[in-house]
Motif scaffolding. Structure first.
Motif, PDB file in Angstrom:
ATOM      1  N   PRO A   1      -3.745   7.706   6.562  1.00 28.26           N
ATOM      2  CA  PRO A   1      -2.549   6.847   6.533  1.00 28.26           C
ATOM      3  C   PRO A   1      -1.243   7.635   6.678  1.00 28.26           C
ATOM      4  O   PRO A   1      -0.215   7.038   7.007  1.00 28.26           O
ATOM      5  CB  PRO A   1      -2.618   6.144   5.179  1.00 28.26           C
ATOM      6  CG  PRO A   1      -3.702   6.783   4.417  1.00 28.26           C
ATOM      7  CD  PRO A   1      -4.586   7.492   5.371  1.00 28.26           C
ATOM      8  N   VAL A   2      -1.286   8.954   6.451  1.00 33.88           N
ATOM      9  CA  VAL A   2      -0.043   9.738   6.549  1.00 33.88           C
ATOM     10  C   VAL A   2       0.369   9.906   8.019  1.00 33.88           C
ATOM     11  O   VAL A   2       1.463   9.469   8.403  1.00 33.88           O
ATOM     12  CB  VAL A   2      -0.190  11.090   5.809  1.00 33.88           C
ATOM     13  CG1 VAL A   2       1.068  11.927   5.968  1.00 33.88           C
ATOM     14  CG2 VAL A   2      -0.493  10.834   4.340  1.00 33.88           C
TER      15      VAL A   2
ATOM     16  N   MET B   1      -2.082  16.767  -1.643  1.00 36.26           N
ATOM     17  CA  MET B   1      -3.434  16.331  -1.301  1.00 36.26           C
ATOM     18  C   MET B   1      -4.431  16.692  -2.389  1.00 36.26           C
ATOM     19  O   MET B   1      -4.449  17.817  -2.885  1.00 36.26           O
ATOM     20  CB  MET B   1      -3.805  16.961   0.039  1.00 36.26           C
ATOM     21  CG  MET B   1      -5.138  16.551   0.589  1.00 36.26           C
ATOM     22  SD  MET B   1      -5.275  14.760   0.894  1.00 36.26           S
ATOM     23  CE  MET B   1      -6.855  14.735   1.745  1.00 36.26           C
TER      24      MET B   1
ATOM     25  N   ASP C   1       4.334  12.431  -0.621  1.00 32.36           N
ATOM     26  CA  ASP C   1       3.183  11.528  -0.673  1.00 32.36           C
ATOM     27  C   ASP C   1       2.416  11.870  -1.948  1.00 32.36           C
ATOM     28  O   ASP C   1       1.718  12.877  -2.010  1.00 32.36           O
ATOM     29  CB  ASP C   1       2.313  11.732   0.572  1.00 32.36           C
ATOM     30  CG  ASP C   1       0.931  11.096   0.439  1.00 32.36           C
ATOM     31  OD1 ASP C   1       0.757  10.213  -0.425  1.00 32.36           O
ATOM     32  OD2 ASP C   1       0.036  11.487   1.213  1.00 32.36           O
TER      33      ASP C   1
ATOM     34  N   SER D   1       0.864  -1.190   0.000  1.00 30.86           N
ATOM     35  CA  SER D   1       0.000   0.000   0.000  1.00 30.86           C
ATOM     36  C   SER D   1       0.891   1.228   0.000  1.00 30.86           C
ATOM     37  O   SER D   1       2.109   1.115   0.200  1.00 30.86           O
ATOM     38  CB  SER D   1      -0.892   0.024   1.254  1.00 30.86           C
ATOM     39  OG  SER D   1      -0.083   0.202   2.405  1.00 30.86           O
ATOM     40  N   CYS D   2       0.275   2.385  -0.192  1.00 35.51           N
ATOM     41  CA  CYS D   2       1.047   3.620  -0.086  1.00 35.51           C
ATOM     42  C   CYS D   2       1.395   3.885   1.383  1.00 35.51           C
ATOM     43  O   CYS D   2       2.478   4.367   1.699  1.00 35.51           O
ATOM     44  CB  CYS D   2       0.253   4.784  -0.673  1.00 35.51           C
ATOM     45  SG  CYS D   2       1.022   6.389  -0.487  1.00 35.51           S
ATOM     46  N   GLY D   3       0.460   3.516   2.282  1.00 40.29           N
ATOM     47  CA  GLY D   3       0.749   3.668   3.712  1.00 40.29           C
ATOM     48  C   GLY D   3       2.004   2.892   4.092  1.00 40.29           C
ATOM     49  O   GLY D   3       2.877   3.402   4.814  1.00 40.29           O
TER      50      GLY D   3
ATOM     51  N   GLN E   1      -4.159   1.943  -4.880  1.00 38.91           N
ATOM     52  CA  GLN E   1      -5.435   1.566  -4.285  1.00 38.91           C
ATOM     53  C   GLN E   1      -6.567   1.992  -5.232  1.00 38.91           C
ATOM     54  O   GLN E   1      -6.383   2.884  -6.060  1.00 38.91           O
ATOM     55  CB  GLN E   1      -5.467   2.318  -2.941  1.00 38.91           C
ATOM     56  CG  GLN E   1      -6.550   2.008  -2.007  1.00 38.91           C
ATOM     57  CD  GLN E   1      -7.259   3.295  -1.681  1.00 38.91           C
ATOM     58  OE1 GLN E   1      -8.052   3.761  -2.485  1.00 38.91           O
ATOM     59  NE2 GLN E   1      -6.940   3.890  -0.539  1.00 38.91           N
TER      60      GLN E   1
ATOM     61  N   SER F   1       0.260   5.435  -4.481  1.00 38.37           N
ATOM     62  CA  SER F   1      -0.757   4.445  -4.138  1.00 38.37           C
ATOM     63  C   SER F   1      -1.367   3.872  -5.406  1.00 38.37           C
ATOM     64  O   SER F   1      -1.575   4.587  -6.389  1.00 38.37           O
ATOM     65  CB  SER F   1      -1.860   5.102  -3.300  1.00 38.37           C
ATOM     66  OG  SER F   1      -2.874   4.159  -3.003  1.00 38.37           O
TER      67      SER F   1
ATOM     68  N   LYS G   1      -7.273   5.618  -6.667  1.00 37.20           N
ATOM     69  CA  LYS G   1      -6.169   6.441  -7.183  1.00 37.20           C
ATOM     70  C   LYS G   1      -6.057   6.263  -8.704  1.00 37.20           C
ATOM     71  O   LYS G   1      -6.950   5.705  -9.312  1.00 37.20           O
ATOM     72  CB  LYS G   1      -4.883   6.071  -6.458  1.00 37.20           C
ATOM     73  CG  LYS G   1      -5.047   5.838  -4.953  1.00 37.20           C
ATOM     74  CD  LYS G   1      -5.374   7.091  -4.157  1.00 37.20           C
ATOM     75  CE  LYS G   1      -5.796   6.683  -2.744  1.00 37.20           C
ATOM     76  NZ  LYS G   1      -5.408   7.590  -1.707  1.00 37.20           N
TER      77      LYS G   1
ATOM     78  N   GLY H   1      -2.314  -1.374  -3.025  1.00 37.63           N
ATOM     79  CA  GLY H   1      -0.943  -1.398  -3.540  1.00 37.63           C
ATOM     80  C   GLY H   1      -0.294  -0.035  -3.435  1.00 37.63           C
ATOM     81  O   GLY H   1      -0.979   0.982  -3.242  1.00 37.63           O
TER      82      GLY H   1
ATOM     83  N   MET I   1       5.084   4.621   2.695  1.00 36.98           N
ATOM     84  CA  MET I   1       5.504   5.791   3.488  1.00 36.98           C
ATOM     85  C   MET I   1       6.208   5.351   4.767  1.00 36.98           C
ATOM     86  O   MET I   1       7.199   5.953   5.176  1.00 36.98           O
ATOM     87  CB  MET I   1       4.282   6.661   3.837  1.00 36.98           C
ATOM     88  CG  MET I   1       3.709   7.378   2.625  1.00 36.98           C
ATOM     89  SD  MET I   1       2.400   8.546   3.025  1.00 36.98           S
ATOM     90  CE  MET I   1       1.114   7.439   3.564  1.00 36.98           C
TER      91      MET I   1
ATOM     92  N   ALA J   1       0.072  10.043  -3.484  1.00 40.78           N
ATOM     93  CA  ALA J   1      -1.078   9.135  -3.637  1.00 40.78           C
ATOM     94  C   ALA J   1      -2.079   9.671  -4.653  1.00 40.78           C
ATOM     95  O   ALA J   1      -2.753   8.901  -5.329  1.00 40.78           O
ATOM     96  CB  ALA J   1      -1.757   8.907  -2.291  1.00 40.78           C
ATOM     97  N   HIS J   2      -2.189  11.021  -4.752  1.00 37.66           N
ATOM     98  CA  HIS J   2      -3.160  11.611  -5.675  1.00 37.66           C
ATOM     99  C   HIS J   2      -2.511  12.230  -6.903  1.00 37.66           C
ATOM    100  O   HIS J   2      -3.176  12.923  -7.661  1.00 37.66           O
ATOM    101  CB  HIS J   2      -3.960  12.724  -4.971  1.00 37.66           C
ATOM    102  CG  HIS J   2      -4.789  12.235  -3.835  1.00 37.66           C
ATOM    103  ND1 HIS J   2      -5.238  13.051  -2.830  1.00 37.66           N
ATOM    104  CD2 HIS J   2      -5.240  11.004  -3.541  1.00 37.66           C
ATOM    105  CE1 HIS J   2      -5.938  12.339  -1.961  1.00 37.66           C
ATOM    106  NE2 HIS J   2      -5.953  11.106  -2.363  1.00 37.66           N
TER     107      HIS J   2
ATOM    108  N   LEU K   1      -4.675  12.519   4.250  1.00 38.07           N
ATOM    109  CA  LEU K   1      -5.494  11.369   4.602  1.00 38.07           C
ATOM    110  C   LEU K   1      -4.846  10.651   5.794  1.00 38.07           C
ATOM    111  O   LEU K   1      -3.628  10.696   5.953  1.00 38.07           O
ATOM    112  CB  LEU K   1      -5.594  10.449   3.387  1.00 38.07           C
ATOM    113  CG  LEU K   1      -6.822   9.534   3.335  1.00 38.07           C
ATOM    114  CD1 LEU K   1      -8.088  10.318   3.023  1.00 38.07           C
ATOM    115  CD2 LEU K   1      -6.652   8.448   2.278  1.00 38.07           C
TER     116      LEU K   1
END
Ligand SMILES: *Cc1c(COP(=O)(O)O)cnc(C)c1O
Length: 390
Positions: free
Chosen positions: A84-85, A129, A153, A55-57, A179, A177, A182, A189, A60, A155-156, A82
């Motif tokens: 998970p950060v 973000m 990060d 995952s991205c979590g 997931q 990410s 995304k 993932g 990180m 993710a986006h 989010l």
């Protein structure tokens, strides 16, 4: 699926589509979907090394552990991100120091500078973000002046750029990410990317390489692993071949998808801007954004009005996420909800932005006509709440 070789290190001794003779003397194994995906991903983002994770979590968390974060270290992070950060920071024993955002939804540079100077933070974990990229030259200058390492990060922002350079290529490490919600989707993932040999070797070992790191196609030289191999714990957060197999074709067509996202984004942006009170911030011209979601503020709206605005939209089938909601719902939590953190500061500027911030995903299953229809609904809801029925 037929071979059953789904674990990333489970690869055939010879390449699948090559006769065994051609590899004699080279001892080359099958590349494997994960290895190939990592190579392709690193090339896409413009970095030397990529490591696919669960995952991205977890990417990180690995990034923080691999750059050397220890319990008690201060880590600057955006007050708008989010969960998970702050979760990844908590897991490393680091102390999250939340930084204000501005009305463009990016990190507030003045507050970042103030906190970089006044705290003992050594790292900034910066979330782009909802796809909004901060002025990366200014962020880099603040980090450099205060001896702070940057971890991004992204993710986006897979596919997004700042002055033509991909996000994830500015920091020591970039995290992504894959997931479902995304830009490329394997259910769950993530990946981390870096140019740093030592960080890459640590991340690979700590992701759980079972001493099979030699099989990575996208890795530092073996010498980088030698002194580390028995000294680092295994956090077991690898990606498997099945996910990599469904991600590789998605990465190939990502740029074409970005064009489609941005057509939809620009249509919605134009329509929403025509609604009185709705404010869609201007994006910086250096930003090559991916419009997979759109954000806007409603000027001078009370909580009651916002609740009603969201409800009218919802009743007509348009789902808006409202970040001002007092309780955490779905993916929208605000920093005051992160009560697992040892310290939660007051961020009045962030509060003011989030109080009327709405967020809408733009799935590519929507045709342009669907986006027009959605805009019609939002226009109607705004009229209902702010003009009508009074
Ligand atoms: C989704 C997301 C993450 C984490 O991604 P997972 O793969 O779900 O762990 C991190 N940061 C932001 C801003 C996100 O939206």
């Amino acid at each position: 699926m037929q071979t059953g070789r789904l674990h990333r290190y489970n690869v055939a001794p010879t390449p699948l589509h090559e006769p065994a003779e051609s590899t004699v003397g080279r001892a080359r194994a099958e590349a494997g979907e994960v290895g190939l995906f990592e190579q392709e991903f690193a090339r896409y983002v413009g970095r030397k090394y990529a490591l696919a994770c669960a995952s991205c979590g977890s990417a990180m968390q690995l990034a923080l552990k691999s750059v050397g974060v220890r319990a008690g270290d201060g880590i600057l992070c955006s007050g708008f991100t989010l969960t998970p950060v702050p979760g990844a920071i908590e897991r490393t024993g680091g102390l999250a120091i939340l930084v204000e955002i501005n009305e463009r939804y990016t990190v507030d540079l003045a507050d970042l500078e103030r906190k970089a100077r006044s705290s003992a933070a050594r790292w900034l974990l910066l979330s782009h973000m909802r796809g909004h990229v901060a002025d990366m030259e200014a962020v880099a200058a603040i980090c450099q002046a205060n001896d702070i390492g940057l971890i991004e990060d992204c993710a986006h922002t897979l596919g997004a750029t700042w002055r033509g350079r991909h996000t994830g290529s500015f920091g020591r490490v970039g995290c992504f990410s894959t997931q479902t919600y995304k830009h490329i989707n394997s259910g769950e993932g993530g990946l981390l990317v870096t140019d740093d040999e030592d960080i890459a070797a640590r991340a690979i070992l700590q992701s759980g390489s079972y001493m099979l790191y030699e099989r990575h196609l996208c890795r530092p030289p073996l010498s980088a692993f030698e002194t580390l191999r028995d000294r680092l714990p295994n956090y077991s957060c690898r990606m498997d071949h099945l996910r990599a197999a469904i991600l590789r074709p998605q990465l190939q067509r990502l740029d074409a998808q970005i064009t489609r996202w941005n057509e939809r984004y620009q249509l919605l942006e134009r329509r929403l801007r025509s609604i009185p009170r709705l404010h869609v911030p201007e994006r910086a011209c250096a930003e090559g954004y991916v419009g997979s979601s759109i954000q806007f503020n409603v000027e001078d709206a009370t909580d009651r009005e916002m609740t009603r605005f969201v409800a009218v939209n919802r009743a007509l089938g348009v789902e808006l996420k409202w970040f001002g909601r007092p309780e955490s719902v779905g993916f929208t939590s605000r920093y005051p909800h992160w009560q697992f953190l040892p310290w939660i500061p007051k961020l009045p500027q962030t509060d003011a932005v989030l109080a009327t911030l709405c967020d809408m995903r733009i799935p590519l299953t929507f045709a342009l006509e669907d986006c027009e229809h959605i805009a019609d609904v939002v226009v109607y809801a705004a009229q209902e709440v702010w003009e009508g029925c009074g």
